[in-house]
Design an enzyme around this catalytic site. Structure first.
Site, PDB file in Angstrom:
ATOM      1  N   ASN A   1      -3.241  96.370  17.999  1.00 37.86           N
ATOM      2  CA  ASN A   1      -2.298  95.365  17.511  1.00 37.86           C
ATOM      3  C   ASN A   1      -0.971  96.095  17.328  1.00 37.86           C
ATOM      4  O   ASN A   1      -0.805  96.837  16.367  1.00 37.86           O
ATOM      5  CB  ASN A   1      -2.807  94.788  16.179  1.00 37.86           C
ATOM      6  CG  ASN A   1      -1.773  93.898  15.519  1.00 37.86           C
ATOM      7  OD1 ASN A   1      -0.830  93.442  16.165  1.00 37.86           O
ATOM      8  ND2 ASN A   1      -1.941  93.639  14.229  1.00 37.86           N
TER       9      ASN A   1
ATOM     10  N   LYS B   1       1.944  95.013  16.704  1.00 40.65           N
ATOM     11  CA  LYS B   1       2.877  94.451  15.708  1.00 40.65           C
ATOM     12  C   LYS B   1       4.301  94.400  16.293  1.00 40.65           C
ATOM     13  O   LYS B   1       4.444  94.132  17.469  1.00 40.65           O
ATOM     14  CB  LYS B   1       2.805  95.248  14.407  1.00 40.65           C
ATOM     15  CG  LYS B   1       1.353  95.421  13.935  1.00 40.65           C
ATOM     16  CD  LYS B   1       1.221  95.947  12.545  1.00 40.65           C
ATOM     17  CE  LYS B   1      -0.260  96.071  12.201  1.00 40.65           C
ATOM     18  NZ  LYS B   1      -0.501  96.427  10.811  1.00 40.65           N
TER      19      LYS B   1
ATOM     20  N   HIS C   1      -3.278  87.057  11.161  1.00 46.28           N
ATOM     21  CA  HIS C   1      -3.164  88.424  10.639  1.00 46.28           C
ATOM     22  C   HIS C   1      -2.582  88.373   9.222  1.00 46.28           C
ATOM     23  O   HIS C   1      -1.748  87.519   8.910  1.00 46.28           O
ATOM     24  CB  HIS C   1      -2.254  89.255  11.555  1.00 46.28           C
ATOM     25  CG  HIS C   1      -2.288  90.705  11.206  1.00 46.28           C
ATOM     26  ND1 HIS C   1      -1.510  91.221  10.201  1.00 46.28           N
ATOM     27  CD2 HIS C   1      -3.036  91.717  11.673  1.00 46.28           C
ATOM     28  CE1 HIS C   1      -1.773  92.518  10.088  1.00 46.28           C
ATOM     29  NE2 HIS C   1      -2.703  92.846  10.971  1.00 46.28           N
TER      30      HIS C   1
ATOM     31  N   GLU D   1      -0.389  90.009   7.806  1.00 47.87           N
ATOM     32  CA  GLU D   1       1.077  90.068   7.721  1.00 47.87           C
ATOM     33  C   GLU D   1       1.686  88.691   7.950  1.00 47.87           C
ATOM     34  O   GLU D   1       2.710  88.354   7.363  1.00 47.87           O
ATOM     35  CB  GLU D   1       1.623  91.100   8.721  1.00 47.87           C
ATOM     36  CG  GLU D   1       1.362  92.517   8.224  1.00 47.87           C
ATOM     37  CD  GLU D   1       1.118  93.529   9.324  1.00 47.87           C
ATOM     38  OE1 GLU D   1       1.445  93.261  10.489  1.00 47.87           O
ATOM     39  OE2 GLU D   1       0.559  94.604   9.003  1.00 47.87           O
TER      40      GLU D   1
ATOM     41  N   GLU E   1     -10.307  92.574   8.090  1.00 48.77           N
ATOM     42  CA  GLU E   1      -9.245  93.508   7.743  1.00 48.77           C
ATOM     43  C   GLU E   1      -8.932  93.416   6.255  1.00 48.77           C
ATOM     44  O   GLU E   1      -8.148  92.544   5.835  1.00 48.77           O
ATOM     45  CB  GLU E   1      -7.977  93.189   8.545  1.00 48.77           C
ATOM     46  CG  GLU E   1      -8.160  93.306  10.044  1.00 48.77           C
ATOM     47  CD  GLU E   1      -6.861  93.695  10.741  1.00 48.77           C
ATOM     48  OE1 GLU E   1      -6.897  94.631  11.539  1.00 48.77           O
ATOM     49  OE2 GLU E   1      -5.817  93.095  10.456  1.00 48.77           O
TER      50      GLU E   1
ATOM     51  N   GLY F   1      -2.328  99.630   7.176  1.00 43.75           N
ATOM     52  CA  GLY F   1      -1.101 100.426   7.193  1.00 43.75           C
ATOM     53  C   GLY F   1      -0.934 101.307   5.969  1.00 43.75           C
ATOM     54  O   GLY F   1       0.133 101.861   5.738  1.00 43.75           O
TER      55      GLY F   1
ATOM     56  N   SER G   1      -6.330 100.841   9.002  1.00 40.13           N
ATOM     57  CA  SER G   1      -6.253 102.302   9.071  1.00 40.13           C
ATOM     58  C   SER G   1      -7.411 102.927   9.845  1.00 40.13           C
ATOM     59  O   SER G   1      -7.830 104.045   9.540  1.00 40.13           O
ATOM     60  CB  SER G   1      -6.137 102.913   7.666  1.00 40.13           C
ATOM     61  OG  SER G   1      -4.971 102.427   7.020  1.00 40.13           O
TER      62      SER G   1
END
Ligand code: PGA
Length: 256
Positions: A13, A15, A98, A100, A170, A176, A216
């Site tokens: 991914n 991003k 996601h 985010e 996730e 991250g 991660s």
């Protein structure tokens, strides 16, 4: 992973990283490390990189995904991209929901569900992300949060379509941050997701669905995470931008 039952899928991914020329260069490094992989390899890239990405991977085993899609076929949705646009380009996968997007762009379980259904209707394979926040884990409601997301995000999705869907677990606190869930924590929630899918559909359907871990995941921890029965692959952010690290994760999935 249980390769006898399910296909292992390693997806990057990217991003909001890489211009088209940088995307081409990175994919040219990823293609050789992905060659002969014993798992599916996908790069989910920014919209503007899709054309060059599809051209670069042609004839290889690397597949291309988008990072979002809208639910409407067309219309007054400035800045959005439809499933038909992606499909016509040759895109196969699309990340949906996601954390985010949930955190910064107002994505809700309802919009995740609409996008997921639109993707499936267009013949795209959605990678639907679920996961708990740190304080939800600390309040000991991880399972409640995940169960709710699975029910809402897959509302009105048939068993046949669910088998084409990848679920990415996730934990938001691991994305991250360098804080990976332990392999046991990842397995616990991935197994719980499979049990929820079995309740919603049936055991055969639940066993057929690929459930990834993301947060991660890197070259150092992938083998242990992927050794778990219900962790069928990974959705990888940071480490997918470095071909050698992404390659090591693909290797771990191939061997595991
Ligand atoms: P990370 O991101 O690997 O950089 O933690 C994972 C993701 O957000 O999909």
């Amino acid at each position: 992973m249980n390769k006898a039952k399910r296909k292992a899928v390693i997806a990057g991914n990217w991003k909001m990283n890489k211009t088209p020329s940088e995307a081409k260069a990175l994919l040219q490094e990823i293609i050789p490390v992905a060659e002969g992989a014993g798992c599916e390899v996908i790069a989910c890239v920014p919209y503007v990189d899709l054309a060059v990405a599809l051209e670069t991977v042609e004839g290889t085993n690397v597949k291309i995904g988008a990072e979002n899609c809208h639910w409407a076929e067309s219309g007054a949705f400035t800045g959005e991209i439809s499933t038909g646009m992606l499909k016509e380009m040759g895109v196969e996968y699309v990340v949906i929901g996601h954390s985010e997007r949930r955190q910064y762009f107002g994505e809700t379980d309802e919009t995740v569900n609409k996008r997921t259904k639109a993707a499936l209707a267009a013949g795209l394979k959605p990678i639907v992300c679920v996961g708990e926040l740190l304080w939800e884990r600390e309040c000991d409601i991880t399972e409640e949060v995940i169960a709710r997301q699975i029910k809402l995000d897959l509302y009105d999705v048939s068993a046949e379509d669910a088998k084409k869907t990848i679920i990415a677990y996730e934990p938001v606190w691991a994305i991250g941050t360098g804080k990976t869930a332990t392999a046991d924590q990842a397995e616990e929630v991935c197994a719980f997701i499979r049990a929820e899918l079995a309740k919603k559909y049936d055991e055969e359907t639940a066993q057929a669905i690929t459930i990834q871990y993301g947060g991660s995941m890197n070259d150092a921890n992938a083998a242990e995470l992927l050794s778990k029965e219900n962790v069928d692959g990974g959705l990888i952010g940071g480490a997918s931008l470095v071909a050698a690290k992404f390659g090591a994760i693909i290797d771990a999935a191939t061997k595991g």
